[in-house]
Design a protein around this motif. Structure first.
Motif, short mmCIF file in Angstrom:
data_model
loop_
_atom_site.label_atom_id
_atom_site.label_comp_id
_atom_site.label_asym_id
_atom_site.label_seq_id
_atom_site.Cartn_x
_atom_site.Cartn_y
_atom_site.Cartn_z
N ASN A 1 0.61 -1.14 0.16
CA ASN A 1 0.29 0.03 0.05
C ASN A 1 0.69 1.10 -0.03
OD1 ASN A 1 0.88 0.39 2.45
ND2 ASN A 1 -1.13 0.54 3.50
N ARG B 1 -6.35 7.19 6.22
CA ARG B 1 -6.30 7.21 7.58
C ARG B 1 -5.22 7.50 8.24
NH1 ARG B 1 -5.47 1.58 6.31
NH2 ARG B 1 -3.68 0.70 7.58
N TRP C 1 -5.92 0.72 -4.27
CA TRP C 1 -6.34 0.40 -2.94
C TRP C 1 -6.77 1.80 -1.96
CZ3 TRP C 1 -1.92 0.17 -5.44
CH2 TRP C 1 -0.85 0.96 -4.98
N ASP D 1 0.55 0.35 12.38
CA ASP D 1 0.88 0.77 11.18
C ASP D 1 2.31 1.23 10.96
OD1 ASP D 1 -1.52 0.38 9.88
OD2 ASP D 1 -2.31 2.20 10.60
N GLU E 1 -9.91 0.46 -7.10
CA GLU E 1 -9.86 -1.07 -7.03
C GLU E 1 -9.75 -1.51 -8.50
OE1 GLU E 1 -12.26 -1.96 -3.72
OE2 GLU E 1 -10.56 -1.49 -2.56
N ASP F 1 -9.08 2.56 -0.43
CA ASP F 1 -9.51 2.24 0.78
C ASP F 1 -8.24 1.82 1.99
OD1 ASP F 1 -12.04 2.85 0.06
OD2 ASP F 1 -12.85 0.88 -0.13
N ASP F 2 -7.27 1.60 1.43
CA ASP F 2 -5.89 1.43 2.49
C ASP F 2 -4.90 2.50 2.16
OD1 ASP F 2 -4.44 -0.39 4.10
OD2 ASP F 2 -3.82 -1.34 2.53
#
Ligand code: FNR
Length: 396
Positions: A65, A152, A132, A158, A127, A134-135
């Protein structure tokens, strides 16, 4: 007569570079699930076999990611070692050195390659095109700008995963035969976004004070130094400034970079590669041809004034001409621990940097090192296979 500094060898730890001209890392959006391809072999070799003493592979992600685009190179799994070793083996057959830039794109991840998205604009890779969105993660949950995914805020886990990712990718680089590792701390990617008080709004030990904002970089440096041989050079690229001095009360600026630079030698970093910008949509770049090179010079002088002579400086940005490249490094050879000799003219060192890194000029002229040598009247070895040409050409 002695060759200009530009064409004199430089030894960093146990690695000797034939000259002071390096190829800066350049993304090519041509990897296959992170694996280097034939394109990389041809593209990187073109510079190396024509005399670039170090060719640095593009931003290579330490986690899936952390890629800027789905086509970025990566080193998060062992299957990515073999295609990297193929490039290293070829460069070594040409007596040249290979570097790799280890990176995590942070909040600038999961975007489309420039020719796939909307022209001239960042486009989120969704996607269905291998992205990605959402990541995507960053120092804080602040979007870089239009077209970028919403990140995020990274959890402590992380952060640990990223540090471990850098460590494991460094180990894989060594296994593949890479000579030099560069940590990508510039251009608004993950590390860069932690450095800045604008993009990093964290309230834990990774945000707030200067010491807290540089913590992730320091942890990454230590993790890498812990797994690579002590004979291996380690470089860090930073944005000397995020170009927000006028727009914000506090930002990452040249003074911050100098403060960071002073800490790097004791952590085992050998060279600071001085770039700029990329962390803010609102950046106002006072662009002139010499601006990044002069940041390099300012940082180098500040280190000299502080008596720190064991951090080499790399200059990059709009270097296209032989004489300019020569002048940047001429007469400046700081005493690198136990190898090189200090050479200063009467005013002290005149050099702005110890190394020039060049990107776009190598895309125009892969043989740029040979052209520079020719312009400056310096005799250099051509690739062996071209030896007959060199013989007919005469001494140069
Ligand atoms: C870049 N640049 C870059 N920088 C970096 O740190 N990692 C990277 O992967 C890339 N990728 C990349 C791709 C392409 C096609 C270009 C042109 C540039 C920035 C590059 O290394 C260099 O710092 C700038 O291009 C300025 O130097 P030049 O081009 O003026 O010599």
């Amino acid at each position: 007569s002695n060759p200009p500094t530009l064409f004199s060898p430089l030894k960093i730890r146990d690695v000797t570079f034939q000259n002071r001209i390096w190829v800066a890392p350049m993304c090519t959006y041509s990897a296959d699930n992170g694996h280097l391809t034939d394109f990389h072999l041809v593209h990187l070799s073109a510079f190396a076999y024509r005399g670039a003493s170090l060719t640095i592979i593009e931003a290579t992600s330490v986690l899936p990611n952390g890629r800027i685009s789905p086509q970025d190179s990566g080193l998060w799994q062992d299957s990515q070692i073999a295609p990297l070793r193929r490039v290293a083996d070829f460069l070594h057959s040409q007596n040249q050195k290979l570097g790799i830039q280890l990176a995590h794109a942070g909040r600038k991840a999961s975007t489309c390659a420039p020719w796939l998205g909307e022209r001239g604009k960042a486009t989120t890779a969704t996607e269905d095109v291998g992205g990605w969105p959402d990541d995507v993660m960053g120092a804080s949950a602040i979007r870089w700008g239009e077209g970028y995914p919403k990140p995020r805020e990274m959890s402590p886990q992380d952060i640990q995963d990223v540090v471990n990712g850098f460590r494991d990718s460094a180990r894989r680089s060594v296994e593949a035969g890479v000579d030099v590792i560069e940590i990508h701390g510039a251009h608004g990617y993950l590390i860069s976004s932690f450095l800045s008080p604008i993009s990093n709004q964290r309230t834990d030990k990774y945000g707030g004070s200067f010491e807290n904002r540089i913590r992730i970089l320091v942890e990454i440096i230590k993790a890498i130094r812990g797994v690579v041989p002590s004979t291996m050079p380690l470089l860090v690229r930073v944005s000397a400034t995020e170009w927000m001095e006028k727009q914000a009360a506090e930002s990452w600026d040249v003074e911050s970079t100098i403060r960071l630079a002073k800490l790097l030698p004791s952590l085992g970093v050998d060279l600071l590669d001085v770039s700029s910008g990329g962390n803010n949509e609102a950046q106002i770049i006072a662009m002139h041809n010499d601006c990044q090179v002069s940041f390099a010079g300012r940082i180098r002088s500040a280190l000299f004034e502080a008596g720190i002579k064991d951090l080499l400086i790399g200059a990059v940005g709009m270097i296209t001409e032989a004489e300019a490249a020569k002048a940047i490094v001429e007469n400046g050879q700081p005493g690198k621990k136990d190898d090189t000799v200090q050479i200063e003219d009467e005013q002290g060192s005149t050099a702005k940097a110890d190394i020039v890194l060049v990107a776009r000029q190598f895309l125009r002229e892969p043989e740029w090192v040979l052209r520079v040598a020719y312009r400056l009247g310096v005799e250099v070895q051509w690739p062996l296979q071209y030896g007959r040409g060199q013989f007919l050409e005469g001494s140069r």
